[in-house]
Write an enzyme that holds these catalytic residues in place. Structure first.
Site, PDB file in Angstrom:
ATOM      1  N   ASP A 125      46.669  38.517  35.826  1.00 59.75           N
ATOM      2  CA  ASP A 125      46.261  37.821  35.989  1.00 59.75           C
ATOM      3  C   ASP A 125      44.070  37.330  35.770  1.00 59.75           C
ATOM      4  O   ASP A 125      43.848  37.703  37.544  1.00 59.75           O
ATOM      5  CB  ASP A 125      46.632  37.050  37.623  1.00 59.75           C
ATOM      6  CG  ASP A 125      47.902  36.830  37.956  1.00 59.75           C
ATOM      7  OD1 ASP A 125      48.825  36.571  36.873  1.00 59.75           O
ATOM      8  OD2 ASP A 125      48.873  36.831  38.309  1.00 59.75           O
TER       9      ASP A 125
ATOM     10  N   GLU B  43      51.314  42.241  33.800  1.00 55.53           N
ATOM     11  CA  GLU B  43      51.009  40.760  34.089  1.00 55.53           C
ATOM     12  C   GLU B  43      49.443  40.989  34.313  1.00 55.53           C
ATOM     13  O   GLU B  43      49.218  41.882  35.542  1.00 55.53           O
ATOM     14  CB  GLU B  43      51.355  39.927  35.417  1.00 55.53           C
ATOM     15  CG  GLU B  43      51.546  38.897  35.275  1.00 55.53           C
ATOM     16  CD  GLU B  43      51.787  38.098  36.400  1.00 55.53           C
ATOM     17  OE1 GLU B  43      52.948  38.292  36.862  1.00 55.53           O
ATOM     18  OE2 GLU B  43      51.218  36.436  36.503  1.00 55.53           O
TER      19      GLU B  43
ATOM     20  N   GLU C 216      44.152  31.923  38.244  1.00 52.37           N
ATOM     21  CA  GLU C 216      44.438  31.417  38.777  1.00 52.37           C
ATOM     22  C   GLU C 216      43.851  30.934  40.231  1.00 52.37           C
ATOM     23  O   GLU C 216      43.346  31.072  41.522  1.00 52.37           O
ATOM     24  CB  GLU C 216      45.660  32.597  39.461  1.00 52.37           C
ATOM     25  CG  GLU C 216      46.427  33.079  38.902  1.00 52.37           C
ATOM     26  CD  GLU C 216      48.003  33.612  39.640  1.00 52.37           C
ATOM     27  OE1 GLU C 216      48.863  33.056  39.976  1.00 52.37           O
ATOM     28  OE2 GLU C 216      47.378  34.566  40.413  1.00 52.37           O
TER      29      GLU C 216
ATOM     30  N   HIS D 184      48.706  42.599  37.916  1.00 50.81           N
ATOM     31  CA  HIS D 184      50.000  43.414  38.750  1.00 50.81           C
ATOM     32  C   HIS D 184      50.228  44.373  37.842  1.00 50.81           C
ATOM     33  O   HIS D 184      51.073  43.923  36.730  1.00 50.81           O
ATOM     34  CB  HIS D 184      50.710  42.365  38.337  1.00 50.81           C
ATOM     35  CG  HIS D 184      50.378  41.211  39.354  1.00 50.81           C
ATOM     36  ND1 HIS D 184      51.043  40.822  40.857  1.00 50.81           N
ATOM     37  CD2 HIS D 184      49.360  39.808  38.779  1.00 50.81           C
ATOM     38  CE1 HIS D 184      50.882  40.019  41.584  1.00 50.81           C
ATOM     39  NE2 HIS D 184      49.855  39.413  40.400  1.00 50.81           N
TER      40      HIS D 184
END
Ligand SMILES: *[C@@H]1O[C@H](CO)[C@@H](O)[C@H](O)[C@H]1NC(C)=O
Ligand SMILES: *[C@@H]1O[C@H](CO)[C@@H](O)[C@H](O)[C@H]1NC(C)=O
Ligand SMILES: *[C@@H]1O[C@H](CO)[C@@H](O)[C@H](O)[C@H]1NC(C)=O
Ligand SMILES: *[C@@H]1O[C@H](CO)[C@@H](O)[C@H](O)[C@H]1NC(C)=O
Length: 425
Positions: free
Chosen positions: A222, A220, A225, A236
């Site tokens: 990101d 993942e 955010e 991640h």
């Protein structure tokens, strides 16, 4: 470091009793069209006819023979095994407008709440949507190693506690239609196949029922955010190619499991910059801005290793550089290098660091747009304490809905391609 529940996990858990199989016939599925742009230095940007699809877990999942009867994983004999669920249950189409999802040309707007026009009752929609390729059948494969992604965002209507996210997960591009062999004809067309680095124990994985509640782990990234008060970007990495399942905390995440649940985060506020990002700040969240993220390799070519994740903002035609973080060992950087993660996130390094994230970015990931609020932790990990100016309680969704029932985010002008091809200062 607080655990950062990834964008979707809480929402997934909320809806984890419903999901995937045959295709319903009550509501036709019309994907809202969303123009995106693929760019190269030589040829500029070309429009692509992509669209968005709502996640399967938000949909009505019901008995094939009796469409008014819901299917719930665990209810025998209707749906207690992957086979029975696939045989007896159908995943329904969705009316996107009623889910607070609107597109216009190259802009996508997501709403957190919806007010029923006749009763005035407010319901939570908290949509998570995926970018579909122009075939409407598969997710768009977004490959960003040695490349960059730019988008415009208006998050002026996202107060403390909200999270409007644009991120990538290494989902199956067909939503698991292929690997689940006949159990999931709906596939990406109906938003199946979610996974992320929090290894959520979803009731369906790749559209097949998951009665033992294994975790759905995958890489993942990101990219964004944020709300109007705080923002972070966080890789991640996982020691997994596409989706891998896990059965316990020991195999899922920290300390030694497949995925880095915490991630290596870059948040200007945490580095001491209180006036960089926010309402009327250097990056002014009262107004639309452009966010550029570059995935730079060690050798400047696509066969190199990911060495740096760079960020700049553009507002009023002016490029605003990222802040300089002073991290351990005298290191000062304004981007996420391997040294930055080594100094701030040993847990990320233990899983191969940003280099492993780069391998997933090279294979291609699914682009996700979501909006959520955090019933359990009020999003404190992102916007309060050391992470932002919000206090510990104002992110309570029950309070947010009272003062900002129209909480929404608009992403637009989404472009990706070679470094230097997606924006002009
Ligand atoms: C995208 O859709 C528009 C409008 O329907 C159409 O004119 C155009 O040819 C399409 N572009 C591609 C690349 O298919
Ligand atoms: C930001 O600036 C606008 C316009 O100058 C002003 O109306 C508003 O009160 C300011 N907001 C904050 C949070 O300072
Ligand atoms: C990683 O961090 C450790 C401890 O802070 C330091 O000793 C080491 O030199 C760093 N390694 C790299 C490659 O930056
Ligand atoms: C938190 O912020 C809200 C909104 O500004 C305010 O009403 C509340 O009193 C604050 N709570 C605390 C404990 O400071």
């Amino acid at each position: 470091m607080k655990m950062a529940p990834s964008t979707a996990t809480l929402v997934s858990l909320l809806f984890s009793l419903t999901s995937a199989q045959k295709i319903g016939t009550t509501i036709p599925e019309h994907h809202p069209p969303l123009t995106t742009y693929k760019c190269s230095v030589a040829n500029g940007c070309q429009a692509v006819n992509t669209s968005v699809v709502l996640d399967a877990f938000s949909r009505s999942f019901h008995s094939v023979s009796s469409p008014s009867s819901p299917c719930t994983l665990g209810s025998a004999p209707l749906c207690d095994t992957p086979e029975s669920c696939a045989q007896n249950c159908a995943l329904e189409g969705v009316d996107y407008g009623s889910w607070g999802i609107h597109t216009k040309d190259d802009a996508l707007t997501l709403n957190q709440w919806r007010r029923d026009p006749s009763t005035g009752r407010i319901t939570t929609v908290s949509p998570r949507t995926y970018l579909l390729a122009s075939d409407g059948q598969n997710y768009e494969s977004v490959t960003l190693l040695n490349a960059e992604l730019s988008f415009d965002v208006d998050l002026s209507k996202l107060p403390c506690g909200m999270n409007g996210a644009l991120y990538l997960s290494e989902m199956e591009l067909d939503g698991g239609r292929g690997v689940s062999k006949g159990l999931n004809p709906a596939g990406a067309t109906y938003g199946t196949g979610y996974c992320d680095a929090q290894c959520p124990p979803l009731s369906f994985i790749n559209g097949a029922a998951n009665p033992s509640k294994l975790g759905a782990c995958c890489n993942e990234m990101d990219i964004w955010e944020a709300n109007a008060l705080a923002t972070t970007y966080t890789p991640h990495p996982c020691s997994a190619t596409r989706i891998r399942t896990c059965d316990s905390e020991a195999t899922c995440g920290q300390p030694k499991g497949y995925c880095d649940k915490w991630g290596c985060a870059y948040n200007a506020y945490s580095h001491g910059y209180r006036d960089f990002y926010g309402r009327n700040k250097t990056v002014d969240t009262n107004r639309k801005m452009t966010v550029v993220t570059q995935f730079v390799t060690s050798n400047g070519r696509s066969d190199g290793k990911l060495a740096d994740i760079k960020r700049v903002y553009i507002q009023d035609g002016k490029v605003i550089k990222n802040v300089v973080a002073k991290v351990g060992g005298g290191l000062q950087v304004d981007s996420m290098t391997d040294g930055y993660c080594n100094a701030t996130a040993t847990w990320t390094q233990e899983r191969g660091g940003i280099e492993v994230m780069g391998e997933a970015l090279a294979r291609g990931m699914v682009l996700i747009f979501s909006l959520w609020a955090d019933d359990g932790g009020f999003m404190n990990w992102m916007d309060s304490g050391n992470s932002g100016p919000c206090n510990d309680t104002e992110g309570n969704p029950a309070l947010i809905v009272q003062h900002t029932p129209d909480a929404s985010v608009t992403f637009s002008n989404i472009r990706w391609g070679e470094i230097g091809s997606t924006f002009k200062a």
